[in-house]
Design a protein around this motif. Structure first.
Motif, PDB file in Angstrom:
ATOM      1  N   ARG A 166      -4.865   1.855  -5.566  1.00 36.36           N
ATOM      2  CA  ARG A 166      -4.754   0.502  -5.016  1.00 36.36           C
ATOM      3  C   ARG A 166      -4.799  -0.535  -6.129  1.00 36.36           C
ATOM      4  O   ARG A 166      -4.043  -1.512  -6.114  1.00 36.36           O
ATOM      5  CB  ARG A 166      -5.867   0.236  -4.003  1.00 36.36           C
ATOM      6  CG  ARG A 166      -5.866  -1.190  -3.456  1.00 36.36           C
ATOM      7  CD  ARG A 166      -6.515  -1.292  -2.114  1.00 36.36           C
ATOM      8  NE  ARG A 166      -5.816  -0.515  -1.108  1.00 36.36           N
ATOM      9  CZ  ARG A 166      -6.081  -0.563   0.207  1.00 36.36           C
ATOM     10  NH1 ARG A 166      -7.016  -1.367   0.655  1.00 36.36           N
ATOM     11  NH2 ARG A 166      -5.413   0.183   1.051  1.00 36.36           N
ATOM     12  N   SER A 219       0.829  -1.206   0.000  1.00 39.90           N
ATOM     13  CA  SER A 219       0.000   0.000   0.000  1.00 39.90           C
ATOM     14  C   SER A 219       0.859   1.250   0.000  1.00 39.90           C
ATOM     15  O   SER A 219       2.022   1.233   0.406  1.00 39.90           O
ATOM     16  CB  SER A 219      -0.911  -0.002   1.241  1.00 39.90           C
ATOM     17  OG  SER A 219      -0.132   0.003   2.428  1.00 39.90           O
ATOM     18  N   TRP A 244       0.236  -8.799  -1.740  1.00 41.27           N
ATOM     19  CA  TRP A 244       0.111  -7.354  -1.518  1.00 41.27           C
ATOM     20  C   TRP A 244      -0.029  -7.116  -0.031  1.00 41.27           C
ATOM     21  O   TRP A 244      -0.862  -7.751   0.630  1.00 41.27           O
ATOM     22  CB  TRP A 244      -1.088  -6.791  -2.272  1.00 41.27           C
ATOM     23  CG  TRP A 244      -1.278  -5.306  -2.133  1.00 41.27           C
ATOM     24  CD1 TRP A 244      -0.639  -4.322  -2.825  1.00 41.27           C
ATOM     25  CD2 TRP A 244      -2.166  -4.640  -1.229  1.00 41.27           C
ATOM     26  NE1 TRP A 244      -1.071  -3.091  -2.416  1.00 41.27           N
ATOM     27  CE2 TRP A 244      -2.004  -3.254  -1.445  1.00 41.27           C
ATOM     28  CE3 TRP A 244      -3.073  -5.085  -0.276  1.00 41.27           C
ATOM     29  CZ2 TRP A 244      -2.727  -2.304  -0.727  1.00 41.27           C
ATOM     30  CZ3 TRP A 244      -3.786  -4.154   0.454  1.00 41.27           C
ATOM     31  CH2 TRP A 244      -3.617  -2.768   0.220  1.00 41.27           C
ATOM     32  N   ASP A 263      -8.041   6.974  -4.747  1.00 36.91           N
ATOM     33  CA  ASP A 263      -7.535   5.960  -3.820  1.00 36.91           C
ATOM     34  C   ASP A 263      -7.768   4.552  -4.347  1.00 36.91           C
ATOM     35  O   ASP A 263      -6.876   3.697  -4.285  1.00 36.91           O
ATOM     36  CB  ASP A 263      -8.193   6.112  -2.445  1.00 36.91           C
ATOM     37  CG  ASP A 263      -7.662   7.307  -1.662  1.00 36.91           C
ATOM     38  OD1 ASP A 263      -6.606   7.852  -2.061  1.00 36.91           O
ATOM     39  OD2 ASP A 263      -8.293   7.696  -0.668  1.00 36.91           O
ATOM     40  N   SER A 264      -8.978   4.313  -4.862  1.00 37.12           N
ATOM     41  CA  SER A 264      -9.284   2.969  -5.363  1.00 37.12           C
ATOM     42  C   SER A 264      -8.478   2.659  -6.619  1.00 37.12           C
ATOM     43  O   SER A 264      -8.041   1.523  -6.831  1.00 37.12           O
ATOM     44  CB  SER A 264     -10.784   2.830  -5.647  1.00 37.12           C
ATOM     45  OG  SER A 264     -11.182   3.666  -6.726  1.00 37.12           O
ATOM     46  N   ASP A 280      -0.753  -4.550   3.126  1.00 33.48           N
ATOM     47  CA  ASP A 280      -1.286  -3.280   3.635  1.00 33.48           C
ATOM     48  C   ASP A 280      -0.418  -2.896   4.816  1.00 33.48           C
ATOM     49  O   ASP A 280      -0.480  -3.522   5.880  1.00 33.48           O
ATOM     50  CB  ASP A 280      -2.746  -3.439   4.058  1.00 33.48           C
ATOM     51  CG  ASP A 280      -3.390  -2.117   4.431  1.00 33.48           C
ATOM     52  OD1 ASP A 280      -2.753  -1.332   5.173  1.00 33.48           O
ATOM     53  OD2 ASP A 280      -4.520  -1.853   3.991  1.00 33.48           O
ATOM     54  N   GLU A 292      -1.494  -0.622  -7.767  1.00 30.21           N
ATOM     55  CA  GLU A 292      -0.538  -1.376  -6.946  1.00 30.21           C
ATOM     56  C   GLU A 292      -0.704  -2.870  -7.172  1.00 30.21           C
ATOM     57  O   GLU A 292       0.280  -3.609  -7.277  1.00 30.21           O
ATOM     58  CB  GLU A 292      -0.738  -1.039  -5.466  1.00 30.21           C
ATOM     59  CG  GLU A 292      -0.286   0.367  -5.100  1.00 30.21           C
ATOM     60  CD  GLU A 292      -0.790   0.820  -3.742  1.00 30.21           C
ATOM     61  OE1 GLU A 292      -0.426   1.937  -3.331  1.00 30.21           O
ATOM     62  OE2 GLU A 292      -1.551   0.066  -3.104  1.00 30.21           O
ATOM     63  N   HIS A 293      -1.955  -3.325  -7.253  1.00 29.36           N
ATOM     64  CA  HIS A 293      -2.208  -4.728  -7.564  1.00 29.36           C
ATOM     65  C   HIS A 293      -1.691  -5.078  -8.956  1.00 29.36           C
ATOM     66  O   HIS A 293      -1.098  -6.147  -9.165  1.00 29.36           O
ATOM     67  CB  HIS A 293      -3.704  -5.025  -7.485  1.00 29.36           C
ATOM     68  CG  HIS A 293      -4.248  -5.019  -6.097  1.00 29.36           C
ATOM     69  ND1 HIS A 293      -5.600  -5.081  -5.823  1.00 29.36           N
ATOM     70  CD2 HIS A 293      -3.634  -4.957  -4.879  1.00 29.36           C
ATOM     71  CE1 HIS A 293      -5.794  -5.067  -4.514  1.00 29.36           C
ATOM     72  NE2 HIS A 293      -4.617  -4.986  -3.925  1.00 29.36           N
TER      73      HIS A 293
END
Length: 215
Positions: A159, A109, A194, A155-156, A196, A162-163
């Motif tokens: 993320r 994250s 992943w 934000d979504s 967080d 990042e995935h």
């Protein structure tokens, strides 16, 4: 003349502390590692981010993991063009020499590299768009995934990117002939994770559901 300075005192003091405690209590194990060489069971490609500590997450000891870190945990595609490829060299060594059984790509994250890619592709990071930016050119590996992001909040979308950095690396790994050969022979498995950072949680990519699910 080379430019190099002595270590700062706080690092010197930490070294002496480690030598007097952790090393002193496990000296025979360190001697064993030095004499017998390394035999890690897994390689981990993770981000340079100082908050991501692979050994701590898995409670690993010295000699357990062969770790390669770079910006945004990216693996480039197989391109035997004679250029310098530190990540590709690490993968080759892990698979063909160390013969690791598992190859793990670990994303996380709040990744600064992924955020840089997002801003660059959005036109908000002109410095990264310059041909002289090493970070910008490296993050071009992820541009196609930015272009495919679904609508949603920043934000979504971050993320998801990042995935996608993890999945891009997994896709690129199978372009390496020696990786495919090891997988087909049943000697190597790939894993996408992943982390967080704030929650301390870990998710694993499931190719059946095409989602990252909590471990």
């Amino acid at each position: 003349m080379l430019s190099a300075s002595p270590l700062p005192d706080y690092l010197v003091n930490r070294y002496y502390g480690w030598k007097a405690t952790t090393y002193a209590k496990n000296e025979s194990w360190y001697q064993h590692l030095a004499e017998m060489g390394q035999h890690p069971r897994a390689m981990v490609v993770s981000c340079c981010d100082s908050r991501v500590h692979v050994s701590s997450i898995f409670g690993a000891d010295q000699g357990e993991f062969f770790i390669h870190r770079n910006v945004a945990n990216l693996v480039p595609p197989y391109t035997p063009d004679g250029e310098t490829h530190g990540t590709s060299a690490s993968v080759e060594y892990a698979v063909t020499v160390l013969k690791v059984a598992h190859l793990i790509v670990l994303g996380h994250s709040n990744c600064g590299g992924v955020k840089g890619c997002y801003d660059m592709c959005s036109g908000d990071a002109p410095d990264l768009s310059r041909s002289s930016s090493f970070v910008g050119r490296w993050m071009e590996l992820l541009r196609s995934r930015f272009d495919a992001l679904p609508e949603g909040s920043e934000d979504s979308r971050l993320r998801e990117l990042e995935h996608q950095a993890v999945l891009t690396s997994l896709r690129n790994l199978v372009t390496f002939p020696f990786v495919r050969e090891a997988m087909e022979a049943g000697r190597l498995t790939l894993h996408g994770l992943w982390n967080d950072i704030g929650a301390g949680s870990l998710s694993c990519y499931d190719p059946q559901t095409r989602e990252f699910s909590p471990i």
